[in-house]
Design a protein around this motif. Structure first.
Motif, mmCIF file in Angstrom:
data_model
loop_
_atom_site.group_PDB
_atom_site.id
_atom_site.type_symbol
_atom_site.label_atom_id
_atom_site.label_comp_id
_atom_site.label_asym_id
_atom_site.label_seq_id
_atom_site.Cartn_x
_atom_site.Cartn_y
_atom_site.Cartn_z
ATOM 1 N N ASN A 13 0.848 -1.133 -0.146
ATOM 2 C CA ASN A 13 -0.067 -0.007 -0.136
ATOM 3 C C ASN A 13 1.130 1.320 -0.035
ATOM 4 O O ASN A 13 1.825 1.367 0.976
ATOM 5 C CB ASN A 13 -0.858 -0.145 1.272
ATOM 6 C CG ASN A 13 -1.550 1.413 1.618
ATOM 7 O OD1 ASN A 13 -1.937 2.157 0.635
ATOM 8 N ND2 ASN A 13 -1.951 1.556 2.691
ATOM 9 N N LEU A 126 -3.882 4.454 6.209
ATOM 10 C CA LEU A 126 -5.379 4.259 5.932
ATOM 11 C C LEU A 126 -6.007 5.379 5.835
ATOM 12 O O LEU A 126 -7.310 5.577 5.550
ATOM 13 C CB LEU A 126 -5.944 3.381 6.918
ATOM 14 C CG LEU A 126 -5.517 1.834 7.339
ATOM 15 C CD1 LEU A 126 -6.039 1.176 8.395
ATOM 16 C CD2 LEU A 126 -5.603 1.217 5.772
ATOM 17 N N ARG A 164 -5.960 4.319 -0.175
ATOM 18 C CA ARG A 164 -6.028 4.175 1.372
ATOM 19 C C ARG A 164 -7.382 4.019 1.928
ATOM 20 O O ARG A 164 -7.574 3.291 2.761
ATOM 21 C CB ARG A 164 -5.067 5.390 1.956
ATOM 22 C CG ARG A 164 -3.539 5.113 1.499
ATOM 23 C CD ARG A 164 -2.807 6.098 2.284
ATOM 24 N NE ARG A 164 -3.019 7.481 1.684
ATOM 25 C CZ ARG A 164 -2.097 7.995 0.740
ATOM 26 N NH1 ARG A 164 -1.440 7.244 -0.152
ATOM 27 N NH2 ARG A 164 -2.487 9.225 0.036
ATOM 28 N N SER A 165 -8.299 5.179 1.231
ATOM 29 C CA SER A 165 -9.505 4.945 2.014
ATOM 30 C C SER A 165 -10.381 3.675 1.701
ATOM 31 O O SER A 165 -11.108 3.338 2.311
ATOM 32 C CB SER A 165 -10.331 6.269 1.504
ATOM 33 O OG SER A 165 -10.574 6.283 0.063
ATOM 34 N N ALA A 168 -8.764 1.107 3.736
ATOM 35 C CA ALA A 168 -9.693 1.196 5.301
ATOM 36 C C ALA A 168 -10.908 0.639 5.445
ATOM 37 O O ALA A 168 -11.348 0.085 6.205
ATOM 38 C CB ALA A 168 -9.595 2.775 5.516
#
Length: 251
Positions: A13, A126, A164-165, A168
């Motif tokens: 990531n 995240l 990242r979102s 998450a």
């Protein structure tokens, strides 16, 4: 002369294929090697919010790449790349070996509280748009070799923030497989690398899991190494990969 076998690398990531550039460029590794940027990362970064960065999309992307490889395969994954390697492993027909680092295989229901340490760095990875100071402090914290900080900050900034979102959201919803179960059920040689200065993964959790499969799983701990063994300990990583490739491609 290139030997039989392909080593297939998957980065993590907010990273990129550059995390494997040392070994891919090594003249000592005489096997086919493949490393590329996942969608939303590195050269494949994009400003379009509509791009699908889901785990399913990544798995489909990886399996499509692997489908074209007419060779035995050694899967190697760092961090999220290791989790993706576990997700796709049962579907890789000619899989001969697995190497993961910075990757604690998660159980089902997802158990990040057991697999990861209570590190603020995980929260940053995240967040869609953390501020520059937070990014710098986070990258510095996950690396033992501070000379690489700017290198990884650049990768972080080149990554589409939606990556990242979405990650998450998927962790929150538990939208991953029983990776620990997959890990234990894979009847192939497996190798887990742990950086002794990696502040993000729970090494005891990984050791306990590996201990359940002593016949097929090897555990290597690298001293003075953080989350990115391939970059922080390139010579040691190269030696480890050469030994693993020799082992799995001669079976």
């Amino acid at each position: 002369m290139t030997k039989k076998g392909t080593i297939f690398y998957i980065h993590g990531n907010s990273s990129s294929s550059r995390v494997f550039q040392n070994i891919v460029n090594s003249k000592k590794v005489n096997y086919s090697q493949i490393a590329f940027d996942l969608p939303g990362h590195g050269k494949n970064g994009t400003s379009e919010d509509s791009v699908d960065f889901s785990t399913k999309r990544y798995c489909d992307f990886l399996l499509a790449k692997i489908k074209d490889i007419n060779d035995d395969i050694l899967l190697v994954g760092n961090s999220l790349g290791g989790h993706l390697a576990l997700e796709i492993a049962p579907k890789v027909r000619r899989l001969k070996g697995l190497v993961i680092f910075g990757t604690p295989p998660l159980k089902k229901p997802i158990n990040p509280q057991d697999a990861f340490l209570n590190s603020e760095a995980l929260n940053t990875f995240l967040k869609e748009n953390p501020d520059s100071k937070e990014v710098e402090e986070t990258i510095a914290s996950v690396l033992f070799n501070k000379n690489l900080v700017n290198y990884f900050i650049d990768d972080f900034k080149r990554t589409n923030p939606k990556v990242r979102s979405v990650l998450a959201d998927e962790l929150q919803s538990g939208n991953w497989s029983d990776q620990a179960g997959i890990f234990l059920e894979l009847h192939i040689p497996k190798l887990v690398i742990i950086g002794d200065k990696d502040i993000s993964v729970n090494s005891e959790y990984i050791k306990n899991l590996a201990d359940k499969d002593r016949n097929l799983c090897e555990l290597i701990c690298l001293e003075n190494c953080g989350h990115y063994a391939s970059m922080e300990k390139p010579l040691e990583f190269e030696s480890i990969m050469l030994n693993m490739a020799k082992k799995v491609f001669t079976r």
